[in-house]
Design an enzyme around this catalytic site. Structure first.
Site, PDB file in Angstrom:
ATOM      1  N   SER A   1       0.862  -1.188   0.000  1.00  0.00           N
ATOM      2  CA  SER A   1       0.000   0.000   0.000  1.00  0.00           C
ATOM      3  C   SER A   1       0.892   1.230   0.000  1.00  0.00           C
ATOM      4  O   SER A   1       2.042   1.179   0.451  1.00  0.00           O
ATOM      5  CB  SER A   1      -0.886   0.015   1.252  1.00  0.00           C
ATOM      6  OG  SER A   1      -1.518   1.272   1.419  1.00  0.00           O
TER       7      SER A   1
ATOM      8  N   TYR B   1      -1.728  -1.650  10.202  1.00  0.00           N
ATOM      9  CA  TYR B   1      -1.804  -1.778   8.753  1.00  0.00           C
ATOM     10  C   TYR B   1      -0.616  -1.095   8.088  1.00  0.00           C
ATOM     11  O   TYR B   1       0.069  -1.692   7.240  1.00  0.00           O
ATOM     12  CB  TYR B   1      -3.117  -1.165   8.255  1.00  0.00           C
ATOM     13  CG  TYR B   1      -3.289  -1.207   6.757  1.00  0.00           C
ATOM     14  CD1 TYR B   1      -3.705  -2.368   6.119  1.00  0.00           C
ATOM     15  CD2 TYR B   1      -3.039  -0.077   5.979  1.00  0.00           C
ATOM     16  CE1 TYR B   1      -3.866  -2.417   4.743  1.00  0.00           C
ATOM     17  CE2 TYR B   1      -3.195  -0.112   4.603  1.00  0.00           C
ATOM     18  CZ  TYR B   1      -3.613  -1.282   3.987  1.00  0.00           C
ATOM     19  OH  TYR B   1      -3.759  -1.323   2.624  1.00  0.00           O
TER      20      TYR B   1
END
Length: 285
Positions: free
Chosen positions: A163, A180
């Protein structure tokens, strides 16, 4: 002059005859990628996620896609990639249908948003287990199948979904995605190390770093950080990611076009990574 002539450009982006395994393949980016593999000519694509019903629904949707190769197989393999047992189950089921894998798309992932002072330990652990340990376990366990047909000119491929949160700031504050962001940075570095480790075995390892793409996992966070319209306006390209954006990136990395790309992280975010400032929610993925 003759050395500059491309001998077979029409097949440069072809995946004819390839076998692909997609974790987290029942929805979102995984489903887009699976569709792209199939429409680029893949002969066999395995769709895996935790829930059997979701896998079956994805297989049904993929079978309705255009441009599938004659006889293309789409196979559902429910498995929990967060656990080693789940990864081994996935490998065993895939091995019933094929003795090799050409493409492993390690896409399964999870996120969690909560304020820093209240961020649960169990949530952090859950995200790290799937996003990092699960990816490492999948690549390690599937390497023997990936080695089977990899060659100097046509290596097998591992593509990891990271990401842009792994390249810069993630979401902070009330909906902080600390686990995350950390997991996506960790898996990027894992990918670089494995690229060097597995390159001599004729396996490339590259990572994709998407920005905001509408999906079940990201929709809630998008709503909490301004909404899809606001995020789109804040992006340099004035829109969010779409299915074709991820499809083009995975086919490039999986085809001959990307055969000499190894250890790279490709941001697919419209340039939002390079925008900073409190008024730009797209910089806080």
């Amino acid at each position: 002059m003759s050395e500059a002539v491309l001998k077979d450009f029409p097949s440069l982006f072809s995946l004819k005859g390839k076998v692909a395994v997609v974790t987290g393949g029942s929805r979102g980016l995984g489903l887009h990628a699976a569709s792209a593999f199939l429409q680029a000519g893949a002969a066999k694509v395995f769709i895996s996620s935790r829930k059997a019903k979701a896998c079956e629904e994805a297989v049904k949707a993929l079978r309705a896609q255009p441009n599938l190769a004659a006889g293309a197989e789409i196979i559902s393999v429910p498995a929990d990639s967060a656990t080693l047992a789940g990864v081994k189950h996935l490998l065993a089921e895939v091995s019933k249908h094929t003795d090799h894998v050409d493409i492993l798309f390690a896409n399964a992932g999870a996120t969690w948003g909560a304020p820093f002072d209240k961020h649960p330990d169990e949530a952090f652990a859950k995200v790290m287990d799937l996003n990092v340990r699960g990816v490492f376990n999948a690549i390690r366990e599937f390497t023997p199948l990936l080695e089977k047909r990899g060659s100097v000119r046509d290596p097998s491929r591992v593509i990891i979904t990271s990401s842009v949160a792994g390249l810069g700031l993630g979401t902070l504050g009330e909906h902080g995605t600390y686990g995350y962001s950390a997991s996506k940075a960790a898996v990027l570095h894992l990918g670089r190390n494995l690229a060097v480790e597995l390159g001599p075995r004729h396996i490339t390892v590259n990572s994709l770093c998407p920005g905001f793409f509408p999906s079940k996992m990201s929709n809630g966070l998008m709503e909490m950080t301004g909404g899809a319209d606001q995020l789109a306006k804040a992006n340099p390209m004035q829109r969010l990611g779409e299915a074709e954006d991820i499809a083009g990136a995975v086919v490039y990395l999986a085809s001959r076009a990307g055969a000499h790309v190894n250890g790279e992280a490709i941001a697919v975010d419209g340039g939002s990574l390079w925008q900073r400032g409190e008024l730009n929610p797209a910089s806080k993925l």
